[in-house]
Design an enzyme around this catalytic site. Structure first.
Site, PDB file in Angstrom:
ATOM      1  N   ARG A  25       7.219  -8.666  11.738  1.00  0.00           N
ATOM      2  CA  ARG A  25       6.274  -9.770  11.551  1.00  0.00           C
ATOM      3  C   ARG A  25       6.362 -10.797  12.678  1.00  0.00           C
ATOM      4  O   ARG A  25       5.678 -11.815  12.636  1.00  0.00           O
ATOM      5  CB  ARG A  25       6.529 -10.445  10.201  1.00  0.00           C
ATOM      6  CG  ARG A  25       6.082  -9.592   9.025  1.00  0.00           C
ATOM      7  CD  ARG A  25       6.283 -10.251   7.693  1.00  0.00           C
ATOM      8  NE  ARG A  25       5.720  -9.427   6.625  1.00  0.00           N
ATOM      9  CZ  ARG A  25       6.061  -9.514   5.354  1.00  0.00           C
ATOM     10  NH1 ARG A  25       6.966 -10.414   4.971  1.00  0.00           N
ATOM     11  NH2 ARG A  25       5.495  -8.733   4.451  1.00  0.00           N
ATOM     12  N   GLU A  37       5.079   0.554  10.539  1.00  0.00           N
ATOM     13  CA  GLU A  37       4.251   1.101   9.467  1.00  0.00           C
ATOM     14  C   GLU A  37       4.601   2.561   9.175  1.00  0.00           C
ATOM     15  O   GLU A  37       4.591   2.986   8.017  1.00  0.00           O
ATOM     16  CB  GLU A  37       2.759   0.973   9.811  1.00  0.00           C
ATOM     17  CG  GLU A  37       2.223  -0.444   9.739  1.00  0.00           C
ATOM     18  CD  GLU A  37       2.308  -1.039   8.342  1.00  0.00           C
ATOM     19  OE1 GLU A  37       2.168  -0.279   7.348  1.00  0.00           O
ATOM     20  OE2 GLU A  37       2.517  -2.261   8.226  1.00  0.00           O
ATOM     21  N   TYR A 120      -5.144   4.572   5.426  1.00  0.00           N
ATOM     22  CA  TYR A 120      -4.630   3.272   5.013  1.00  0.00           C
ATOM     23  C   TYR A 120      -3.548   2.746   5.963  1.00  0.00           C
ATOM     24  O   TYR A 120      -3.441   1.545   6.184  1.00  0.00           O
ATOM     25  CB  TYR A 120      -4.137   3.358   3.571  1.00  0.00           C
ATOM     26  CG  TYR A 120      -5.205   3.946   2.675  1.00  0.00           C
ATOM     27  CD1 TYR A 120      -6.508   3.424   2.699  1.00  0.00           C
ATOM     28  CD2 TYR A 120      -4.958   5.050   1.880  1.00  0.00           C
ATOM     29  CE1 TYR A 120      -7.511   3.978   1.926  1.00  0.00           C
ATOM     30  CE2 TYR A 120      -5.958   5.613   1.104  1.00  0.00           C
ATOM     31  CZ  TYR A 120      -7.241   5.070   1.128  1.00  0.00           C
ATOM     32  OH  TYR A 120      -8.241   5.624   0.377  1.00  0.00           O
ATOM     33  N   ASP A 138      -1.543   0.920  -0.052  1.00  0.00           N
ATOM     34  CA  ASP A 138      -0.308   1.659  -0.316  1.00  0.00           C
ATOM     35  C   ASP A 138       0.006   1.591  -1.810  1.00  0.00           C
ATOM     36  O   ASP A 138      -0.765   1.052  -2.617  1.00  0.00           O
ATOM     37  CB  ASP A 138       0.840   1.136   0.553  1.00  0.00           C
ATOM     38  CG  ASP A 138       1.354  -0.232   0.112  1.00  0.00           C
ATOM     39  OD1 ASP A 138       0.733  -0.870  -0.775  1.00  0.00           O
ATOM     40  OD2 ASP A 138       2.393  -0.670   0.643  1.00  0.00           O
TER      41      ASP A 138
END
Length: 354
Positions: A25, A37, A120, A138
């Site tokens: 982040r 991810e 996604y 998710d």
């Protein structure tokens, strides 16, 4: 749209105040977000953090990852599981450097075209790295939406997925799509838990359909699980001149690219010793004397469990051949750290003489 506006505002305000301090982040680098991810697919955040940091220390850029040998990539992934993720990451990096000049794609469609990336995951990367208003759906987000909107059908049913996407398209903040997607995932990971959710701390509890009807514990609905099969498996520690014979699993197999002690499943009616000798004939074309049992370990995979029995063996005939494995090597225990192993095989190390 009043409900959606209220949910969006409350959720983003909560996220900006309560989000965890996670290493991915702190960047907008699409390469680093991509790595995070992929690692986070079906894996807990706490388990991912040290792997993410070590991986980026070894491969700080897309070019560094593309240039790395596969064994090195798999070694740094060792223990994280789902190794096809690492192989796809490596394959995609190599393709991006060779065919795209090392430029990471900037659209959902182009990101999704990379190996190992679904719709996604592409949405998550595109929204966080590039500010594209694409949904990221998710498991955590499905649970949140099932409760918020009272989706009663099995959550993986096509119609349930369609409902989730419809809600997400109306909910997502066009100005902060990345923060919104992260907030939804964070809410599911920290508050809207599968069991014992912290509803009193939820920023969108006033809008929650399941909470209002006392249905939280029943949603999301899940398809009944079938019993997980269990297999008895034997492995051979073939010892010779201070080294053990290892095989590299072929590219089409489960755990492809990892090194293992040769062996396989015990067939009906076989003793363990008979299974060891048969497997080594089939996989290596050799004969062995099974000397003694060293250890048995249990291990759980996604779709089955195994009890893996390790036997010390003496090579008595035939030259080892790659009838199954893509490569074979005689390796000393001190060199084991240089090779990526399946987690179950790592459990053998304390029982092997150096």
């Amino acid at each position: 749209m009043k409900k959606e506006t209220a949910i969006r505002r409350a959720l983003l305000a909560w996220f900006h105040q309560n989000k965890r301090d996670l290493p991915w982040r702190k960047t907008k680098d699409p390469y680093k977000i991509w790595v995070s991810e992929i690692m986070l697919q079906q894996t807990r955040v706490e388990a991912v953090i040290p792997y993410y940091e070590n991986f980026l220390q070894a491969f700080p850029t897309l070019h560094a990852l593309a240039a790395a040998p596969e064994d090195r990539v798999l070694k740094l992934w060792e223990g994280l599981g789902y190794y096809s993720r690492a192989r796809n990451l490596h394959k995609a990096a190599h393709w991006l450097v060779q065919e795209q000049g090392g430029c990471f794609p900037t659209t959902v469609e182009a990101i999704q075209s990379l190996p190992g990336i679904g719709k996604y995951t592409a949405g998550a990367i595109a929204s966080i790295a590039f500010g594209i208003a694409a949904p990221a759906l998710d498991g955590n987000v499905k649970r949140v939406l099932a409760r918020l909107y009272g989706i009663e059908d099995w959550i993986e049913k096509a119609s349930s997925i369609a409902q989730c996407l419809d809600h997400l398209h109306r909910l997502i903040d066009p100005n902060e799509p990345g923060a919104f997607n992260e907030a939804m995932m964070e809410l599911g990971a920290q508050v809207c838990l599968p069991k014992n959710p912290a509803c009193s701390s939820c920023p969108v509890r006033k809008q929650c359909h399941a909470l209002a009807l006392d249905r939280v514990r029943f949603l999301p609905a899940r398809k009944p699980r079938k019993p997980i099969p269990h297999y008895e498996v034997v492995a051979a520690a073939i010892y010779k001149n201070g080294r053990y014979l290892l095989g590299k699993r072929p590219g089409t197999s489960m755990l492809a690219g990892l090194w293992e002690f040769p062996g396989g499943k015990v067939e009906a009616g076989e003793t363990h010793e008979e299974a060891v000798r048969r497997e080594l004939r089939e996989e290596l074309g050799i004969e062995v004397e099974v000397q003694k049992h060293l250890v048995s370990v249990d291990h759980t995979y996604t779709h089955h469990t195994v009890t893996l029995h390790l036997y010390l063996c003496h090579h008595i005939g035939g030259k080892p051949q790659t009838l199954y494995h893509s490569d074979l090597k005689w390796v000393s225990p001190k060199q084991f750290v240089e090779y990526p192993f399946p987690a179950a095989n790592i459990k053998f190390f304390p029982y092997l003489k150096s």
